[in-house]
Design a protein around this motif. Structure first.
Motif, PDB file in Angstrom:
ATOM      1  N   ARG A 183      40.421  51.977  -5.473  1.00 28.72           N
ATOM      2  CA  ARG A 183      39.834  51.824  -6.534  1.00 28.72           C
ATOM      3  C   ARG A 183      39.013  50.603  -6.373  1.00 28.72           C
ATOM      4  NH1 ARG A 183      43.143  52.747 -10.800  1.00 28.72           N
ATOM      5  NH2 ARG A 183      42.584  54.955 -10.822  1.00 28.72           N
TER       6      ARG A 183
ATOM      7  N   SER B  86      36.102  50.716  -3.988  1.00 26.57           N
ATOM      8  CA  SER B  86      35.049  51.608  -4.548  1.00 26.57           C
ATOM      9  C   SER B  86      33.970  50.770  -5.574  1.00 26.57           C
ATOM     10  CB  SER B  86      35.433  52.864  -5.525  1.00 26.57           C
ATOM     11  OG  SER B  86      34.662  53.668  -6.193  1.00 26.57           O
ATOM     12  N   GLU B  87      34.905  50.078  -6.643  1.00 26.20           N
ATOM     13  CA  GLU B  87      34.169  49.221  -7.564  1.00 26.20           C
ATOM     14  C   GLU B  87      33.400  47.989  -6.877  1.00 26.20           C
ATOM     15  OE1 GLU B  87      37.342  47.636  -9.944  1.00 26.20           O
ATOM     16  OE2 GLU B  87      37.576  49.514 -10.992  1.00 26.20           O
TER      17      GLU B  87
ATOM     18  N   SER C 224      31.936  48.223  -3.754  1.00 30.84           N
ATOM     19  CA  SER C 224      30.859  48.995  -3.134  1.00 30.84           C
ATOM     20  C   SER C 224      29.751  49.175  -4.197  1.00 30.84           C
ATOM     21  CB  SER C 224      31.397  50.250  -2.276  1.00 30.84           C
ATOM     22  OG  SER C 224      32.111  49.959  -1.224  1.00 30.84           O
TER      23      SER C 224
ATOM     24  N   LYS D 299      27.661  52.895  -0.669  1.00 27.42           N
ATOM     25  CA  LYS D 299      28.609  53.982  -0.649  1.00 27.42           C
ATOM     26  C   LYS D 299      29.758  53.616  -0.052  1.00 27.42           C
ATOM     27  CE  LYS D 299      25.014  57.953  -0.619  1.00 27.42           C
ATOM     28  NZ  LYS D 299      24.574  59.033   0.064  1.00 27.42           N
ATOM     29  N   VAL D 300      30.528  54.392  -0.106  1.00 26.87           N
ATOM     30  CA  VAL D 300      31.886  54.232   0.414  1.00 26.87           C
ATOM     31  C   VAL D 300      32.436  55.612   1.198  1.00 26.87           C
ATOM     32  CG1 VAL D 300      34.695  53.977   0.091  1.00 26.87           C
ATOM     33  CG2 VAL D 300      33.175  52.879  -1.320  1.00 26.87           C
TER      34      VAL D 300
ATOM     35  N   ILE E  25      36.171  58.180  -5.403  1.00 26.89           N
ATOM     36  CA  ILE E  25      35.533  58.348  -3.940  1.00 26.89           C
ATOM     37  C   ILE E  25      35.204  59.661  -3.585  1.00 26.89           C
ATOM     38  CG2 ILE E  25      35.812  57.836  -1.576  1.00 26.89           C
ATOM     39  CD1 ILE E  25      37.546  55.380  -2.312  1.00 26.89           C
TER      40      ILE E  25
END
Length: 149
Positions: A97, A100-101, A103, A109-110, A137
């Protein structure tokens, strides 16, 4: 008693046969070397138009590798997370998480690659997929052993 060595004066002339041999060797050398000469050519390239310099440039995607071992151990970028018996994988989910935040803030993008060993349980793969879903994701690829699926 004196011995005189009698020598005949021999007229030494220009020897043409060795000269022809040398010319043939030099000619052979140049014939072989011309094949290895690289011809330089001009490459005509056009640079892209810079357009609007204030326009944002997209960054490359962040890549994460998640490994699933036969005993149920889960690694993210070669760092072990949670225990093999922990089905919820809270530590992995928290780190996914956070990635992801981060990025999203950087407009990246992840990309996640799940590398599961051949004897890893399907249930553990589903646990990892659930963690990825909780982290938001979506770009996921799979490999088994060293062969991409």
């Amino acid at each position: 008693m004196k011995h005189h060595i009698h020598s005949d004066d021999i007229a030494i002339g220009f020897q043409i046969a060795p000269m022809i041999d040398v010319v043939f060797v030099i000619m052979l050398f140049f014939m072989v070397m011309t094949g290895s000469v690289k011809v330089e050519r001009e490459l005509r390239t056009r640079l892209p138009n810079p357009g609007n310099p204030e326009q944002a440039v997209p960054f490359p995607a962040e890549e994460i590798t998640i490994g699933i071992l036969e005993d149920g151990t889960v690694t993210m970028n070669e760092e072990v997370f949670d225990t093999p018996k922990d089905k919820a994988l809270p530590s992995l989910t928290k780190n996914l998480r956070r990635a992801s935040e981060s990025s999203a803030r950087q407009q990246q993008k992840v990309l996640v690659t799940i590398q599961a060993e051949e004897q890893a349980s399907y249930e553990r793969v589903i646990d990892v997929l659930n963690s990825l879903h909780k982290a938001g994701i979506q770009n996921v690829t799979f490999t088994v052993g060293n062969n991409p699926l």
